[in-house]
Structure formats: structure tokens, C-alpha cells
Design a protein around this motif. Structure first.
Motif, PDB file in Angstrom:
ATOM      1  N   GLN B 179       0.821  -1.223   0.000  1.00  0.00           N
ATOM      2  CA  GLN B 179       0.000   0.000   0.000  1.00  0.00           C
ATOM      3  C   GLN B 179       0.850   1.266   0.000  1.00  0.00           C
ATOM      4  OE1 GLN B 179      -2.648  -0.751   3.319  1.00  0.00           O
ATOM      5  NE2 GLN B 179      -4.260  -1.496   1.976  1.00  0.00           N
ATOM      6  N   GLU B 183      -1.720   2.532  -5.175  1.00  0.00           N
ATOM      7  CA  GLU B 183      -3.004   3.047  -4.703  1.00  0.00           C
ATOM      8  C   GLU B 183      -3.976   1.881  -4.653  1.00  0.00           C
ATOM      9  OE1 GLU B 183      -4.174   6.343  -7.130  1.00  0.00           O
ATOM     10  OE2 GLU B 183      -2.583   7.617  -6.356  1.00  0.00           O
ATOM     11  N   MET B 184      -4.148   1.323  -3.472  1.00  0.00           N
ATOM     12  CA  MET B 184      -4.934   0.101  -3.328  1.00  0.00           C
ATOM     13  C   MET B 184      -6.274   0.399  -2.657  1.00  0.00           C
ATOM     14  SD  MET B 184      -3.926  -3.382  -1.238  1.00  0.00           S
ATOM     15  CE  MET B 184      -2.476  -3.887  -2.160  1.00  0.00           C
ATOM     16  N   ASP B 185      -7.369   0.100  -3.347  1.00  0.00           N
ATOM     17  CA  ASP B 185      -8.666   0.137  -2.672  1.00  0.00           C
ATOM     18  C   ASP B 185      -8.637  -0.959  -1.619  1.00  0.00           C
ATOM     19  OD1 ASP B 185      -9.402   2.062  -4.425  1.00  0.00           O
ATOM     20  OD2 ASP B 185     -10.842   0.858  -5.544  1.00  0.00           O
ATOM     21  N   TYR B 186      -9.181  -0.644  -0.464  1.00  0.00           N
ATOM     22  CA  TYR B 186      -9.070  -1.619   0.632  1.00  0.00           C
ATOM     23  C   TYR B 186     -10.247  -1.470   1.575  1.00  0.00           C
ATOM     24  CZ  TYR B 186      -7.494  -3.774   4.929  1.00  0.00           C
ATOM     25  OH  TYR B 186      -7.435  -4.545   6.057  1.00  0.00           O
ATOM     26  N   SER B 187     -10.794  -2.596   2.042  1.00  0.00           N
ATOM     27  CA  SER B 187     -11.813  -2.500   3.092  1.00  0.00           C
ATOM     28  C   SER B 187     -11.683  -3.648   4.076  1.00  0.00           C
ATOM     29  CB  SER B 187     -13.218  -2.476   2.493  1.00  0.00           C
ATOM     30  OG  SER B 187     -13.549  -3.750   2.028  1.00  0.00           O
ATOM     31  N   GLN B 188     -11.899  -3.337   5.331  1.00  0.00           N
ATOM     32  CA  GLN B 188     -11.982  -4.387   6.349  1.00  0.00           C
ATOM     33  C   GLN B 188     -13.247  -4.136   7.153  1.00  0.00           C
ATOM     34  OE1 GLN B 188      -8.255  -3.525   8.422  1.00  0.00           O
ATOM     35  NE2 GLN B 188      -9.383  -2.586  10.120  1.00  0.00           N
ATOM     36  N   GLU B 189     -13.961  -5.233   7.440  1.00  0.00           N
ATOM     37  CA  GLU B 189     -15.229  -5.107   8.156  1.00  0.00           C
ATOM     38  C   GLU B 189     -15.292  -6.197   9.214  1.00  0.00           C
ATOM     39  OE1 GLU B 189     -20.034  -5.523   7.293  1.00  0.00           O
ATOM     40  OE2 GLU B 189     -18.614  -5.825   5.674  1.00  0.00           O
ATOM     41  N   TYR B 190     -15.562  -5.808  10.456  1.00  0.00           N
ATOM     42  CA  TYR B 190     -15.672  -6.799  11.526  1.00  0.00           C
ATOM     43  C   TYR B 190     -17.124  -7.204  11.689  1.00  0.00           C
ATOM     44  CZ  TYR B 190     -10.864  -5.998  12.883  1.00  0.00           C
ATOM     45  OH  TYR B 190      -9.493  -5.940  12.874  1.00  0.00           O
ATOM     46  N   ARG B 194     -18.320 -13.354  17.731  1.00  0.00           N
ATOM     47  CA  ARG B 194     -17.078 -13.929  18.234  1.00  0.00           C
ATOM     48  C   ARG B 194     -17.201 -15.440  18.118  1.00  0.00           C
ATOM     49  NH1 ARG B 194     -14.886  -9.687  18.317  1.00  0.00           N
ATOM     50  NH2 ARG B 194     -14.348  -8.352  20.065  1.00  0.00           N
ATOM     51  N   SER B 293     -12.364 -12.786  16.857  1.00  0.00           N
ATOM     52  CA  SER B 293     -13.264 -11.995  16.022  1.00  0.00           C
ATOM     53  C   SER B 293     -13.213 -12.501  14.585  1.00  0.00           C
ATOM     54  CB  SER B 293     -12.868 -10.531  16.090  1.00  0.00           C
ATOM     55  OG  SER B 293     -11.537 -10.386  15.679  1.00  0.00           O
TER      56      SER B 293
END
Lengths: 460, 460
Positions: B179, B183-190, B194, B293
Motif C-alpha cells: 500500500q 493506490e490500493m482500494d481496501y476494506s476491512q469489516e468486523y 465472536r 473476532s
């Protein structure tokens, strides 16, 4: 003893946050990895700044922090009551923003930033430049900030605070440190666009029609919409304009392979700028200036539980500049946070949690609206259908007053309507407009059919 | 001289990538920040592993790399031909996965990982454990990897490679370094979930009905669906089952405040596990084991231009485990990358770019499908309507063969149908099923109305 706060980032939002907290009696230290922009004139060169348009939300936030400071800070702003659309023949067409002469206001980013720093000097806040945040140690008591050492620096590099306000922009170091502590949903998205900063100088002699040395009307935001790309220009108080070219990456890479290509491209697509811009300078900027990228950032939550830290401004919601709301939204962040701190009698823990929970839908709405607006600015403003719908929108607004407010008005001139509420109402209004359009088309078709039949009968 | 490659991460996907590249003659070094899992028995304790289900895509990828190795590696896997739904009374109901006895296969994560490492030892690949990637210097020629020093380590910490394969999981250090360059599109979703690892031991005496020391049928994936939470269990070859509890964060935090609460909760909701699980051990795990998680990661592009680096597996597309496709998809990444390298005669630059361009829609599809499947596993499997629609789905599949294939079959048993194609076809099929359902309801209503009228007339 009053609580100690580190504000990370001395950009526009960081300065306002520091000012607001300082006025409320917090012991504030404002950090930035750059040098003081008021001393360093080379930095002030606007190689990559898009002029700002400050509107209701930004102004209200400034006023809420300090009414007097707001007046001093905004004295050089230039009201823009509409868009001025420049077509391929060089013709200009004014499209007003509001029905009652409402205006957004052009202001130079570094002028605004420096004035905010000057106001901050009048408070007890400490300013520390050349401090790059390297790490935050999260503890139950204080939050320990580690700053990367500068060679010539003798200041201590580790300092403790009750809480931290991260205002360090799209590539926020505070946010990265928070992500080590909190499970944060996060997204970044790059637009397929680059921008290049251009410049329209003040005219040598004063032009009576614009009341100053402006080459074109200063009371409009100028747009040369060309569908896939566009040029814009916003006035500065010295008579010059800060102008920005936006276009797809590939197109720009292709163009800048030769000076003549750039020159031909500019003359062909923006024939009237030849009269107001130094064409050779523009070509030079195209070739040599940085081609800046545009990134959208969203995250959630914005705080570290226990009132340890919170993100404001671009660090929490970097957006594209096409709705002119980046700074306005960041300033509103500060106002809302201060209101919540007051509501919770200074209990950061509750205030930060409520901020994260209630602010998210608004921030998601405005980042989305900003993205959509590129199409409006670069393309829709030239479409007959868009202009017709816009007129209908204005007509309903006049007829129904508070019950029908155009989206642009809600976003730019009505800080009492939240971004999410504005988006929601606008979507409802658009559905109605589209329905009426279909209805009108239907009625027209039936009438023409009847007319056609009537004429056919007459003829026979 | 053959090209040198660093594979970062010696998990499942990293091992397979190293094996594949090594077999093709690349000079491979495989790095991991952990110690060799085959030596370190404490690490092998499954505190946070969900048993794996390997299906067509995973098996085909293994075979494409080395047919013999695939047979050796997969000899301990246990076929599971369907889900076994356990209701609140302890009753069990089998729901088959395929129409023709197709099965997914339970295999223990560390057993599989160790076998892959053993296969790798037979090649020229070098294995370097205890090496934590700290930084990558991107140059036009070689890519320079800096590894953080281990106290007792005397190995050089800086090494150069022609290219890098990042297989270092959801929190990939390779990705962070990429990164800085792209230019990296990136997403993290929790997820608001648990999970906790539980355990069903092998029975002391062999049970004839299951042909081994299994307490429950080993040829099914066991699910105790309880809507907001669920328990699952997958067989191990030694007769034990790896079991996992999934539930909302808040619920788990509330539960683990006392042992008796956990105990009551387990007995109430999963009455039949008391016969097969050591209840005190389960309670202890609930209280003391880490509550892991679940994060979804998406990014784009996956490569650094010029064939400098590429991301595979969780580093590129971490997904929730509810479709059993995490590893299968990661293995498929390896197969597809190797095919592209062959297609482009080893030209990484072209192969990596084509990978980024063509693989994205499939990776987005499967991460989305995995997310949706939590609802199916924890809730839908108990719904009459879902089961009816599933039967209709199966019926059409029998009638129309290749023209109608249930989604689960396409994803798990048909590696010739890409994830995106599977999703697209399934959405079309669902639309048809829903339409037919509405039609059936309509016909039924009309018929009952007529019947009602007829009866009313008869009566009068």
C-alpha cells in the motif's frame, strides 16, 4: 487540574479542534510533522491545494467556537452565489446556488490555516511542529504518544495525555494506532481521477465590471464541464484564481507525454482560458506539477473506548472535493464533539461513544454525496433534462417552502439539517420529480396521439 | 538462473504457493514470523482454529500442483455428505449437500499445514521461520525484504528477490508494504460475532453405527442452529470433533461473567451435547479461551505493477468461515496464478496484472456469499420455506441438469464454474423460484376462493 489533550495534525480541522478545546479550558498541545507553515514560505506554494468553499456548516462551527475569531478569520472570503458554466465556444452561463442569493465562499486554504494558527497563539495551547507521531501506547490511565526524533530536535519525544484527537488527514497515523486497539471497520477507495493545480493571475488593470483585478466574475465558481474531465476556478482576494484540472489517470498520462499535446488539448477544450491564463505556465504545470490522487475514506467507530481518542475531519472521512464539504464537515465534527462534551459534562468516554454512534450516518451520507457530485459538475450541468428538473425543484421549493428544499441548499446553507436527513429528503424529492416527469411525458404522448388522430381525420 | 521468490506466510496458502513455484523451478524461500509448527507442540493446540472443509476447488488446486502429494496430504480427510441439524429437543435431521452424494471433507488445519510443510521439504524451497517482515524496499530491479531481528538469530535480516508472494493472512504485513507503493482500494469489516473453540472427544469404545470412535455421525457437518448464535462440529480422523460456538459479542460478554451462566446456557440450548462433550471443559473454554473476532477483507489491485508482488489467500480476501471456502478459494488463487504464469511464459508482470483484473469479481462474490451464509446456517436451515425452496431447487436441477445447478453445488463441487458466475446464475434461479412461489400462492388463493364460493352456494 484540567485534562490534557494532544491534537494530532495542525491542518484546518486540527487547528479548530485545538482552538475549541483550549477555549473550554483543556490543556491542549497541537502537533504536526511539518514545519510551521507561517514560517516556511516554500511550503505555502499551492502545488496541490484546491481552493476551499466555506459554507453554512463551516461558518456556524467557527462561530460556535469563537464569534470574534470567526469574523477576523473570514474577512477575506469571496462569496460565490452560483456556478458559471463555460461552454466550448467560450460562452458563460450562470446557475445560481440558492433562490435567495445564498452563497458559498471562496477562501485560500493556507490563508485560512495561518489565520487559525494565529488565533491559537492567543490561547494557552502549545504548538509543536516537526513532531511526527510514531506510536501510541494505550493505557488505562494516560495515553502515551511517541514522536519520531528530528535530528536537530532536543524536545522530549514521549508525552502523556488524557486523550487524543486525531486530525491528521486521510493517511492518519493516529487512526493506524487506534486500529491496533479497536476493531475498526475501515475502507479506502481511490477514484480513477487525478488533479493538477493551475493558476489564473490577477489582471494588471482593475476591471470595472468585477470591481477589482479579477479576470472573470469572482462571485461564481467557474466550471468548464467536459464530461470525462473538467476545469474549475475559485477566486482569491488578490484578484487571482486558483484553478484545478480533474481528469482520468490514463488521459493525463497520455497528455503529458509532450508539451504540444497539452497545449493543443487546453486550447481545444478551454478556448476562453487563453485570454486569462498564462498558457505556457499552464503547460509547464501539467507536465511538472504533481498529479494528485483522490481518495475516499470511511471508518467506524471513530473512538477508542474509555474516551482515549477520537478521529475528526479527513482522518475519519476523507472525501472527494466535489461537494465543497470536506472542511465544512470537519468543522462541523468539532462543533458536534464540543456539544457532546458539554452535554456529558466533560465525560469523554460517554461523549466519544455517542459521537461514534450518532455521527456515522451523516459522514457516510456526505462522502457518498461528494462522490456522486463529480458527475453533476463535469456532466449534468450541461444537460437540458438536469436543468429542467432543477427548475422544477426550485419551483416546488418556492411553493412549499420548508416542506421542499433542494439538496444543494440543505447541504450547503442549512446546518440545522444533518447530512443524512438531507440525503433522505432529497431522495424522496427526486422520486416525486421523476414520477411527475413520467406523468408529463405520458400526458404529452396521449395528447399528441389524439392530436395526430384528429389531424388524420381532418385530412381524410 | 531461475527467478527468486519470497513467499511471506507459511500457512496453508503460503505453503501451497511455495510448493507450486518450487515445482516450476523458481528459487523459493518461505518465511513465517512463527516458529516451525511441527516442532512447537504448544502452538498446535487448537485454541482458535475452526476445522476445515476441503471441497472441489481446494482438491483440484492441490492436484494441479502435485497429484501424488495431494493423495498423501488428503488421506486423513473425512467426507461429509450433508448438514446434520440438531434441534432443541436433541433430534437430528440430515440435509444432504448434493444430489449425487457429493461431499465436502473435514480435515484438521494443523495436520494439513504440517503435511504441506513436509512436502515442501522434499523440494529445493528454503523454509525460514522466526522471520517477521518489517519492510519492503521496492526497486526497479529486486525487491528488498527487511525482517525484524530475533534476539537469538544470526541470520542476515535483509534479502533480495525478483518478486514477492504475500500469503500472510488478514493482517498482512506484505499488503501494508504494498500500500506504500500502490493506490490500493481496501476494506476491512468486523462481524458482530465472536467464536470460541470447543471439543468433542472420541468415545472410549468403538461405536459400530459410525464405524469408529465417533460420538456422532462423522459424515455430516453438525449444526445446532439457534438463530442469533450457533454451534457446529466437524470430525477429526482420531474420532474427536472440533466444535465451534459462534455468537454476538454482547451475548458472549454477558455469558462469561459466571461459570453457572455458561453451564445453564449450554444445557438449555444444546441439550444433546451433554452426552458427547465434557461440559466442565466446555465451560472452562468459554471462560478462558480467546474469543476470536471475524473480519472480512477486500482489496484491489492485488499486485504491485512490474510483477514485483502479489497477494493470495486471506491477505487478499479474508472471509468469514460460513461457506467453508476460505482455504479452497486461497488454493484456487494459487492454481489460477500458476496457470497465468504459464500462459504468459513466466512473465510475472503480465501474469500479475491479468490476475488482478480477472480474479477480483470472483473474490468479491465469494466473500459476499460467505457473509450471507451465516444467516443460512444459523437460521434458514430451520425454516420450512427455506427447505421447500431447497427441494424445488433440487427438483429443477434433476429435471434440467446442467441448465439448473443449486448454488451450494456450484460453489463447493464445481471448480469449473467461477464464484462470480455461480453467484450470477444462482441469483437468476432464485428469481425464478420466487416467481413460481408467488404464482403458486396466487393459484392457491384463487382456487380456495372458488371452493369457498362453491361451498357457500351449496350451503344456501
Amino acid at each position: 487540574m484540567s485534562e490534557s489533550v494532544a491534537v494530532i495534525g495542525a491542518g484546518l480541522v486540527g487547528c479548530l479542534a485545538a482552538l475549541a478545546l483550549s477555549k473550554e479550558g483543556y490543556q491542549v498541545t497541537l502537533y504536526d510533522f511539518r514545519h510551521d507553515p507561517r514560517l516556511d514560505t516554500t511550503q505555502n506554494k499551492n502545488l496541490k491545494s484546491i481552493n476551499l468553499a466555506i459554507s453554512a456548516r463551516g461558518i456556524d462551527a467557527l462561530k460556535s467556537v469563537d464569534f470574534g475569531a470567526c469574523e477576523r478569520i473570514l474577512q477575506d472570503m469571496i462569496p460565490m452565489k452560483g456556478r458559471m458554466i463555460h461552454d466550448l465556444r467560450g460562452e458563460q452561463e450562470s446557475q445560481l446556488y440558492g433562490l435567495h442569493g445564498e452563497a458559498i465562499n471562496s477562501i485560500n486554504r493556507s490563508v485560512l490555516n495561518n489565520k487559525l494558527l494565529d488565533e491559537l497563539e492567543k490561547t494557552t495551547a502549545e504548538l509543536k511542529f516537526g513532531h511526527k507521531l510514531a506510536r501510541i501506547e494505550w493505557t488505562d490511565d494516560k495515553q502515551i504518544c511517541h514522536f519520531a526524533a528530528e535530528e536537530d530536535s532536543k524536545v522530549p519525544n514521549i508525552e502523556k495525555f488524557d486523550f487524543i484527537i486525531g486530525c491528521d488527514g486521510a493517511y492518519s497515523a493516529t487512526r493506524s494506532q487506534m486500529q491496533r486497539k479497536v476493531e475498526m471497520d475501515y475502507s479506502q477507495e481511490y477514484m480513477d481521477l487525478r488533479y493538477i493545480e493551475l493558476y489564473i493571475p490577477a489582471t494588471k488593470v482593475s476591471k470595472q465590471e468585477y470591481g477589482g483585478n479579477f479576470a472573470i466574475a469572482p462571485d461564481h465558481l467557474h466550471i468548464w464541464p467536459r464530461h470525462r474531465f473538467m476545469l474549475i476556478a475559485l477566486a482569491n482576494s488578490d484578484g487571482s484564481f486558483t484553478s484545478t484540472f480533474f481528469g482520468p489517470k490514463d488521459q493525463i498520462s497520455d497528455l503529458i507525454t509532450s508539451e504540444s499535446r497539452v497545449k493543443n488539448f487546453l486550447v481545444e477544450n478551454f478556448p476562453d482560458i487563453v485570454n486569462i491564463m498564462d498558457l505556457d505556465d499552464a503547460v509547464k504545470r501539467f507536465i511538472t506539477y504533481p498529479k494528485e490522487s483522490l481518495v475516499c475514506v470511511n471508518c467506524k467507530p471513530y473512538d477508542v473506548p474509555g474516551g482515549k481518542a477520537i478521529l475528526l475531519g479527513d482522518a475519519a472521512h476523507a472525501m472527494v472535493p466535489f461537494y465543497g464539504q470536506g472542511m465544512n464537515c470537519g468543522f462541523e465534527d468539532v462543533r458536534i464533539l464540543m456539544e457532546l462534551l458539554k452535554k456529558h459534562s466533560g465525560d469523554c468516554s460517554s461523549a466519544f461513544v455517542e459521537y461514534s454512534q450518532t455521527r456515522h450516518k451523516d459522514l457516510v451520507s456526505i462522502t457518498e454525496l461528494a462522490k456522486r457530485n463529480y458527475k453533476e459538475m463535469s456532466h449534468d450541468v450541461t444537460s437540458k433534462r438536469f436543468l429542467f428538473r432543477r427548475k422544477l425543484d426550485a419551483l416546488f421549493s418556492v411553493m412549499m417552502r420548508e416542506k421542499w428544499i433542494p439538496l444543494y441548499t440543505m447541504v450547503s446553507f442549512r446546518s440545522d439539517i444533518s447530512y443524512s436527513k438531507a440525503l433522505e429528503r432529497a431522495e424522496k424529492q427526486t422520486r416525486i420529480l421523476k414520477f411527475l416527469e413520467s406523468l408529463a411525458i405520458g400526458i404529452l404522448s396521449v395528447s399528441s396521439f389524439k392530436l395526430f388522430k384528429f389531424l388524420a381525420r381532418e385530412r381524410s
